[in-house]
Scaffold this motif. Structure first.
Motif, PDB file in Angstrom:
ATOM      1  N   THR A   1       0.846  -1.186   0.000  1.00  0.00           N
ATOM      2  CA  THR A   1       0.000   0.000   0.000  1.00  0.00           C
ATOM      3  C   THR A   1       0.886   1.242   0.000  1.00  0.00           C
ATOM      4  O   THR A   1       2.064   1.176   0.369  1.00  0.00           O
ATOM      5  N   ARG A   2       0.310   2.359  -0.397  1.00  0.00           N
ATOM      6  CA  ARG A   2       1.006   3.654  -0.405  1.00  0.00           C
ATOM      7  C   ARG A   2       0.016   4.738  -0.029  1.00  0.00           C
ATOM      8  O   ARG A   2      -1.180   4.511   0.009  1.00  0.00           O
ATOM      9  N   TRP A   3       0.550   5.920   0.207  1.00  0.00           N
ATOM     10  CA  TRP A   3      -0.249   7.119   0.454  1.00  0.00           C
ATOM     11  C   TRP A   3      -1.277   6.871   1.555  1.00  0.00           C
ATOM     12  O   TRP A   3      -2.475   6.937   1.345  1.00  0.00           O
ATOM     13  N   ASP A   4      -0.776   6.511   2.739  1.00  0.00           N
ATOM     14  CA  ASP A   4      -1.600   6.220   3.916  1.00  0.00           C
ATOM     15  C   ASP A   4      -2.625   5.121   3.654  1.00  0.00           C
ATOM     16  O   ASP A   4      -3.719   5.125   4.222  1.00  0.00           O
ATOM     17  N   GLY A   5      -2.310   4.187   2.770  1.00  0.00           N
ATOM     18  CA  GLY A   5      -3.191   3.050   2.512  1.00  0.00           C
ATOM     19  C   GLY A   5      -4.278   3.298   1.493  1.00  0.00           C
ATOM     20  O   GLY A   5      -5.034   2.390   1.161  1.00  0.00           O
ATOM     21  N   LYS A   6      -4.371   4.515   0.951  1.00  0.00           N
ATOM     22  CA  LYS A   6      -5.420   4.809  -0.034  1.00  0.00           C
ATOM     23  C   LYS A   6      -5.074   4.290  -1.427  1.00  0.00           C
ATOM     24  O   LYS A   6      -5.922   4.257  -2.304  1.00  0.00           O
TER      25      LYS A   6
ATOM     26  N   TRP B   1      -6.785   3.048  -6.667  1.00  0.00           N
ATOM     27  CA  TRP B   1      -6.973   4.295  -5.922  1.00  0.00           C
ATOM     28  C   TRP B   1      -8.321   4.275  -5.206  1.00  0.00           C
ATOM     29  O   TRP B   1      -9.362   4.121  -5.846  1.00  0.00           O
TER      30      TRP B   1
ATOM     31  N   SER C   1     -11.246   6.180   0.531  1.00  0.00           N
ATOM     32  CA  SER C   1     -10.892   6.004   1.943  1.00  0.00           C
ATOM     33  C   SER C   1      -9.980   4.782   2.049  1.00  0.00           C
ATOM     34  O   SER C   1      -9.886   3.981   1.133  1.00  0.00           O
ATOM     35  N   THR C   2      -9.306   4.652   3.167  1.00  0.00           N
ATOM     36  CA  THR C   2      -8.323   3.581   3.337  1.00  0.00           C
ATOM     37  C   THR C   2      -9.012   2.239   3.571  1.00  0.00           C
ATOM     38  O   THR C   2      -9.668   2.054   4.595  1.00  0.00           O
TER      39      THR C   2
ATOM     40  N   GLN D   1      -9.072  -1.581   4.731  1.00  0.00           N
ATOM     41  CA  GLN D   1      -8.286  -2.352   5.691  1.00  0.00           C
ATOM     42  C   GLN D   1      -7.920  -3.676   5.035  1.00  0.00           C
ATOM     43  O   GLN D   1      -8.676  -4.639   5.094  1.00  0.00           O
TER      44      GLN D   1
END
Length: 105
Positions: free
Chosen positions: A13-18, A44, A47-48, A50
């Motif tokens: 994941t990247r960009w805080d999981g988004k 993309w 929201s993130t 899980q």
């Protein structure tokens, strides 16, 4: 824009999981022979989600492709830059199928 659904393994994941990177494995015919190929998707999300690395997922979203560059070393050890097609799914939705083929959600 075309809607597409892919399945594969979460590679990270990247960009805080988004952004979730998914490796799709498929079979293609090349010169009359079937061969196993991989395609990397950048998914993309608004929201993130899980989701853990290694999870087997199905992701749907709006198809987007771009021309990009990829640098790797050739057999002689020299860095070579190649032009590639980057595959993206925008406005993505995710469904986790399993994690390491053991746990089903």
């Amino acid at each position: 824009m075309a809607y597409l659904e892919i399945s594969g393994k979460v590679m990270g994941t990247r960009w805080d999981g988004k952004i979730v990177i998914v490796k799709e494995t498929y079979t293609a015919k090349f010169k009359g022979e079937e061969t196993q190929r991989n395609r990397i998707w950048t998914c993309w999300f608004d929201s993130t989600p899980q989701v853990a690395e290694g999870a087997i997922v199905s992701v749907g979203g709006d198809l987007d492709t771009r021309i990009g560059d990829w640098t790797k070393k050739d057999q002689a050890g020299t860095e070579v830059t190649k032009q590639i097609v980057e595959h993206h799914l925008n406005n993505a939705t995710l469904r986790v199928k399993s994690f390491d083929d053991e746990i089903t959600f």
